[in-house]
Enzyme design. Structure first.
Site, PDB file in Angstrom:
ATOM      1  N   PRO A 113       0.845  -0.979  -0.319  1.00 54.02           N
ATOM      2  CA  PRO A 113       0.431  -0.143  -0.558  1.00 54.02           C
ATOM      3  C   PRO A 113       0.498   1.119  -0.231  1.00 54.02           C
ATOM      4  O   PRO A 113       2.167   1.122   1.139  1.00 54.02           O
ATOM      5  CB  PRO A 113      -0.807  -0.208   1.464  1.00 54.02           C
ATOM      6  CG  PRO A 113       0.071  -1.576   2.044  1.00 54.02           C
ATOM      7  CD  PRO A 113       0.366  -2.012   1.047  1.00 54.02           C
ATOM      8  N   ASN A 114      -0.189   2.131  -0.478  1.00 57.06           N
ATOM      9  CA  ASN A 114       0.658   3.240  -0.784  1.00 57.06           C
ATOM     10  C   ASN A 114       2.242   3.636  -1.585  1.00 57.06           C
ATOM     11  O   ASN A 114       2.906   4.374  -1.896  1.00 57.06           O
ATOM     12  CB  ASN A 114       0.973   3.681   0.493  1.00 57.06           C
ATOM     13  CG  ASN A 114      -0.176   4.378   1.286  1.00 57.06           C
ATOM     14  OD1 ASN A 114      -1.470   4.594   0.842  1.00 57.06           O
ATOM     15  ND2 ASN A 114      -0.424   3.671   3.022  1.00 57.06           N
ATOM     16  N   ARG A 157       4.646  10.907  -2.953  1.00 53.81           N
ATOM     17  CA  ARG A 157       4.786  10.959  -1.061  1.00 53.81           C
ATOM     18  C   ARG A 157       5.815  11.113  -0.419  1.00 53.81           C
ATOM     19  O   ARG A 157       6.712  10.801  -0.615  1.00 53.81           O
ATOM     20  CB  ARG A 157       4.076   9.603  -0.884  1.00 53.81           C
ATOM     21  CG  ARG A 157       3.938   8.275   0.351  1.00 53.81           C
ATOM     22  CD  ARG A 157       3.430   6.940  -0.066  1.00 53.81           C
ATOM     23  NE  ARG A 157       3.666   6.942   1.641  1.00 53.81           N
ATOM     24  CZ  ARG A 157       3.960   5.616   1.761  1.00 53.81           C
ATOM     25  NH1 ARG A 157       4.543   5.104   1.221  1.00 53.81           N
ATOM     26  NH2 ARG A 157       3.691   5.605   3.221  1.00 53.81           N
ATOM     27  N   TYR A 209      10.758   9.411   1.139  1.00 51.93           N
ATOM     28  CA  TYR A 209      11.038   8.017   0.107  1.00 51.93           C
ATOM     29  C   TYR A 209      11.380   8.239  -0.678  1.00 51.93           C
ATOM     30  O   TYR A 209      12.101   7.555  -1.611  1.00 51.93           O
ATOM     31  CB  TYR A 209       9.444   7.657  -0.192  1.00 51.93           C
ATOM     32  CG  TYR A 209       9.169   7.198   1.374  1.00 51.93           C
ATOM     33  CD1 TYR A 209       9.265   6.438   2.031  1.00 51.93           C
ATOM     34  CD2 TYR A 209       7.671   7.835   1.674  1.00 51.93           C
ATOM     35  CE1 TYR A 209       8.693   5.970   3.826  1.00 51.93           C
ATOM     36  CE2 TYR A 209       7.403   7.317   3.128  1.00 51.93           C
ATOM     37  CZ  TYR A 209       7.753   6.266   3.908  1.00 51.93           C
ATOM     38  OH  TYR A 209       6.482   5.738   4.820  1.00 51.93           O
ATOM     39  N   ASN A 258       8.202  -5.406   0.321  1.00 51.39           N
ATOM     40  CA  ASN A 258       8.304  -4.211   0.961  1.00 51.39           C
ATOM     41  C   ASN A 258       6.664  -3.590   0.876  1.00 51.39           C
ATOM     42  O   ASN A 258       5.718  -3.159   0.162  1.00 51.39           O
ATOM     43  CB  ASN A 258       9.201  -2.251   0.579  1.00 51.39           C
ATOM     44  CG  ASN A 258       8.403  -1.335   1.602  1.00 51.39           C
ATOM     45  OD1 ASN A 258       7.990  -1.474   2.062  1.00 51.39           O
ATOM     46  ND2 ASN A 258       9.072   0.003   0.673  1.00 51.39           N
ATOM     47  N   ALA A 274       2.954  -0.409   5.190  1.00 51.10           N
ATOM     48  CA  ALA A 274       2.502  -0.366   6.274  1.00 51.10           C
ATOM     49  C   ALA A 274       1.552  -1.200   7.283  1.00 51.10           C
ATOM     50  O   ALA A 274       1.866  -1.896   8.416  1.00 51.10           O
ATOM     51  CB  ALA A 274       1.791   1.083   6.715  1.00 51.10           C
ATOM     52  N   HIS A 298       3.354  -3.782   9.519  1.00 48.73           N
ATOM     53  CA  HIS A 298       4.038  -3.265  11.074  1.00 48.73           C
ATOM     54  C   HIS A 298       2.677  -4.270  11.746  1.00 48.73           C
ATOM     55  O   HIS A 298       2.266  -3.837  12.732  1.00 48.73           O
ATOM     56  CB  HIS A 298       4.092  -2.727  11.499  1.00 48.73           C
ATOM     57  CG  HIS A 298       4.423  -1.008  11.405  1.00 48.73           C
ATOM     58  ND1 HIS A 298       5.975  -1.175  10.723  1.00 48.73           N
ATOM     59  CD2 HIS A 298       4.707  -0.645   9.574  1.00 48.73           C
ATOM     60  CE1 HIS A 298       6.745  -0.710   9.690  1.00 48.73           C
ATOM     61  NE2 HIS A 298       5.304  -0.230   9.150  1.00 48.73           N
ATOM     62  N   ASP A 355       1.797 -15.133   6.667  1.00 46.56           N
ATOM     63  CA  ASP A 355       1.485 -16.616   6.750  1.00 46.56           C
ATOM     64  C   ASP A 355       1.764 -16.645   4.487  1.00 46.56           C
ATOM     65  O   ASP A 355       1.729 -17.802   5.054  1.00 46.56           O
ATOM     66  CB  ASP A 355      -0.169 -16.919   7.576  1.00 46.56           C
ATOM     67  CG  ASP A 355       0.141 -17.076   8.919  1.00 46.56           C
ATOM     68  OD1 ASP A 355       1.055 -17.117   9.472  1.00 46.56           O
ATOM     69  OD2 ASP A 355      -1.275 -16.937   9.379  1.00 46.56           O
ATOM     70  N   GLU A 408      12.249  -8.875   3.062  1.00 53.48           N
ATOM     71  CA  GLU A 408      11.905  -7.422   3.296  1.00 53.48           C
ATOM     72  C   GLU A 408      12.931  -6.070   3.237  1.00 53.48           C
ATOM     73  O   GLU A 408      13.712  -6.167   3.764  1.00 53.48           O
ATOM     74  CB  GLU A 408      10.951  -7.307   4.419  1.00 53.48           C
ATOM     75  CG  GLU A 408      11.728  -7.167   6.016  1.00 53.48           C
ATOM     76  CD  GLU A 408      11.212  -7.145   7.037  1.00 53.48           C
ATOM     77  OE1 GLU A 408      10.129  -6.258   6.650  1.00 53.48           O
ATOM     78  OE2 GLU A 408      11.634  -7.044   7.994  1.00 53.48           O
ATOM     79  N   HIS A 431      12.636  -1.770   2.885  1.00 53.07           N
ATOM     80  CA  HIS A 431      12.172  -0.363   3.014  1.00 53.07           C
ATOM     81  C   HIS A 431      12.885   0.402   3.129  1.00 53.07           C
ATOM     82  O   HIS A 431      14.002   0.487   3.222  1.00 53.07           O
ATOM     83  CB  HIS A 431      11.737  -0.575   4.628  1.00 53.07           C
ATOM     84  CG  HIS A 431      10.786  -1.574   5.407  1.00 53.07           C
ATOM     85  ND1 HIS A 431       9.517  -1.379   5.128  1.00 53.07           N
ATOM     86  CD2 HIS A 431      11.211  -2.500   5.879  1.00 53.07           C
ATOM     87  CE1 HIS A 431       8.738  -2.872   5.820  1.00 53.07           C
ATOM     88  NE2 HIS A 431       9.947  -3.894   6.150  1.00 53.07           N
ATOM     89  N   SER A 457      12.460   3.651   3.848  1.00 50.64           N
ATOM     90  CA  SER A 457      12.761   4.017   5.062  1.00 50.64           C
ATOM     91  C   SER A 457      13.988   3.552   6.293  1.00 50.64           C
ATOM     92  O   SER A 457      13.496   2.362   6.113  1.00 50.64           O
ATOM     93  CB  SER A 457      11.851   5.654   5.765  1.00 50.64           C
ATOM     94  OG  SER A 457      10.802   4.044   6.355  1.00 50.64           O
ATOM     95  N   ARG A 497      12.432   5.597  13.133  1.00 53.27           N
ATOM     96  CA  ARG A 497      11.288   6.528  13.164  1.00 53.27           C
ATOM     97  C   ARG A 497      10.381   6.294  14.202  1.00 53.27           C
ATOM     98  O   ARG A 497      10.604   5.950  15.211  1.00 53.27           O
ATOM     99  CB  ARG A 497      10.024   6.413  11.352  1.00 53.27           C
ATOM    100  CG  ARG A 497      11.242   6.470  10.209  1.00 53.27           C
ATOM    101  CD  ARG A 497      10.204   6.289   8.980  1.00 53.27           C
ATOM    102  NE  ARG A 497       9.837   7.481   8.653  1.00 53.27           N
ATOM    103  CZ  ARG A 497       8.510   6.930   7.774  1.00 53.27           C
ATOM    104  NH1 ARG A 497       8.514   5.689   7.129  1.00 53.27           N
ATOM    105  NH2 ARG A 497       7.537   7.798   7.792  1.00 53.27           N
ATOM    106  N   ARG A 539       7.204   1.334  13.951  1.00 50.50           N
ATOM    107  CA  ARG A 539       7.032   1.388  12.671  1.00 50.50           C
ATOM    108  C   ARG A 539       8.240   0.478  12.842  1.00 50.50           C
ATOM    109  O   ARG A 539       8.871  -0.459  11.770  1.00 50.50           O
ATOM    110  CB  ARG A 539       7.661   2.759  11.506  1.00 50.50           C
ATOM    111  CG  ARG A 539       6.168   3.464  10.609  1.00 50.50           C
ATOM    112  CD  ARG A 539       7.400   4.223   9.719  1.00 50.50           C
ATOM    113  NE  ARG A 539       6.210   4.958  10.341  1.00 50.50           N
ATOM    114  CZ  ARG A 539       5.570   5.392   8.932  1.00 50.50           C
ATOM    115  NH1 ARG A 539       4.770   4.357   8.170  1.00 50.50           N
ATOM    116  NH2 ARG A 539       4.528   6.324   8.964  1.00 50.50           N
TER     117      ARG A 539
HETATM  118  C1  DQA Z   1       7.812   1.488   4.028  1.00 51.35           C
HETATM  119  C2  DQA Z   1       8.107   1.874   5.777  1.00 51.35           C
HETATM  120  C3  DQA Z   1       6.603   2.139   6.329  1.00 51.35           C
HETATM  121  O1  DQA Z   1       7.116   2.133   7.528  1.00 51.35           O
HETATM  122  C4  DQA Z   1       5.524   2.468   5.306  1.00 51.35           C
HETATM  123  O2  DQA Z   1       4.379   2.179   6.015  1.00 51.35           O
HETATM  124  C5  DQA Z   1       6.031   2.258   4.262  1.00 51.35           C
HETATM  125  C6  DQA Z   1       6.913   2.341   3.323  1.00 51.35           C
HETATM  126  C7  DQA Z   1       9.770   1.933   4.147  1.00 51.35           C
HETATM  127  O3  DQA Z   1       9.402   1.796   2.374  1.00 51.35           O
HETATM  128  O4  DQA Z   1      10.330   2.780   4.568  1.00 51.35           O
HETATM  129  O5  DQA Z   1       4.416   2.682   3.267  1.00 51.35           O
HETATM  130  O6  DQA Z   1       7.994   0.630   4.149  1.00 51.35           O
END
Ligand code: DQA
Length: 369
Positions: free
Chosen positions: A10-11, A18, A23, A74, A77, A80, A87, A98, A100, A102, A107, A111
């Site tokens: 997501p996002n 964003r 990011y 990735n 959110a 978390h 699963d 995984e 990220h 950031s 933070r 997170r």
């Molecule tokens: C993220 C870190 C997450 O906490 C956040 O919700 C994201 C991006 C990152 O790439 O740093 O959407 O996964």
């Protein structure tokens, strides 16, 4: 060829627009294009996928059982909170890493918790887009030679990845100490390609993690960890010799740990040899000052103040813009003033090239050992 599916949650479709201060300014399309190109260079077939919906992500992860040999994810959110993705990764039965963009550990506290971390082969954060490249490389190195991860202490960072040749030995041991200005964002995956190469050449390799800035590290904890790791591997294996390889800040740790008699040889790649000078120049600021943490940077934490006594090889690129080559030339002067001979090699190369075993200088160093 390995097939790797790179899955964004997501996002992440909003990248570039964003919170660019967190990011970055690359769009998801640009990120995906870079990831596919990195994959090609590593001999991988990379596919990419993004969804804002948890169920779609789960379907995609499940499909990887048959459509992929590895996953880079990735989960945004959902990292978390989503035990359903946790699963699904287990159900996929292919290794996953995984990523990220950031540093989730620097933070908001919520997170810092990843419910995926227990089921992935690695967690890479805080490196921006290159984190995806490093995740691909981690999967390649695991596929080339599967390490055993063993603990040498109670802290979660006190672990090392051990690989051994098939024959019974005894073998020479290579202890690898990664760099990254002692920062938590940079881990032992960055020195793993060298570990895989050395194992293929007949070495037992121990690629060491250690406490770093942001996870209880600094002077002297980080150095203590490297020394404990060396003692651990030596006491648990029949070894013919011990060589410690360190890159950048790991070169500093290797040279300091190399003062111990158990270490026959130190190979320092682009080492930070002088904390006081690093603080003065602003090299990797603010990390050198944070590493010193109020202790005297001209004291024993600086290899120039007390050069190692055993055999030592320094390799430092003349085009290094991260850690200038003068860190090595000054160390050589200090060692010679103390009557210690150092084999120094100054190739016309940069800082990170020294982590690539395909370079002629690596061949030269390893065959000389
Ligand atoms: C993220 C870190 C997450 O906490 C956040 O919700 C994201 C991006 C990152 O790439 O740093 O959407 O996964």
């Amino acid at each position: 060829m390995q097939r790797i599916d790179v899955i964004n949650g997501p996002n992440l479709n909003m990248l570039g627009r964003r919170e660019p201060d967190i990011y970055g300014t690359d769009t998801l399309e640009q990120v995906d294009a870079r990831v596919v190109a990195w994959g090609q260079r590593l001999g991988l077939e990379v596919t990419t996928f993004q969804s804002n919906r948890e169920g779609d992500l789960i379907d995609r992860i499940q499909a990887c059982r048959t459509s992929a040999d590895g996953i880079v994810i990735n989960a945004g959110a959902l990292t978390h909170t989503s035990y359903a993705i946790h699963d699904a990764l287990l159900a996929a039965e292919v290794p996953a890493v995984e990523v990220h963009l950031s540093n989730i550990h620097a933070r908001e506290p919520w997170r810092a918790v990843s419910v995926l971390a227990p089921v992935v082969a690695g967690s890479i954060f805080g490196r921006g887009v290159v984190g995806y490249r490093d995740a691909l490389r981690l999967l390649v190195n695991r596929a080339a030679a599967m390490p055993h991860t063993i603990a040498y202490g109670d802290h979660p960072e006190q672990v090392m990845d051990v690989r051994a040749p098939d024959d019974p030995g005894p073998h020479p041991v290579a202890v690898l100490v990664h760099g990254g200005f002692w920062r938590r964002e940079w881990g032992r995956d960055t020195s793993d390609t060298l570990a895989v190469d050395l194992t293929a050449r007949g070495w037992v390799t121990a690629n060491v993690e250690y406490r770093r800035l942001g996870c209880d590290g600094g002077w002297p904890a980080s150095v203590d960890d490297v020394a404990t790791a060396i003692a651990h591997i030596v006491s648990h294996r029949e070894v013919s010799s011990v060589t410690v390889f360190g890159h950048s800040s790991g070169g500093q740790l290797a040279l300091v740990a190399g003062r111990a008699t158990a270490v026959e040889t130190v190979v320092a790649l682009a080492p930070i040899t002088d904390l006081a000078w690093a603080i003065e120049l602003g090299t990797g600021a603010p990390s050198p000052a944070q590493f010193a943490g109020g202790h005297d940077p001209t004291g024993p934490m600086s290899p120039v103040a007390e050069p190692a006594r055993g055999r030592q090889i320094l390799v430092h690129g003349t085009a290094d813009t991260e850690v200038p080559v003068e860190f090595s030339t000054r160390y050589v002067q200090a060692a010679e003033a103390a009557g210690i001979t150092v084999n120094a090699i100054y190739p016309e190369t940069g800082h990170f090239e020294l982590l690539d075993p395909k370079t002629p200088v690596w061949e030269q160093v390893v065959t000389s050992l």
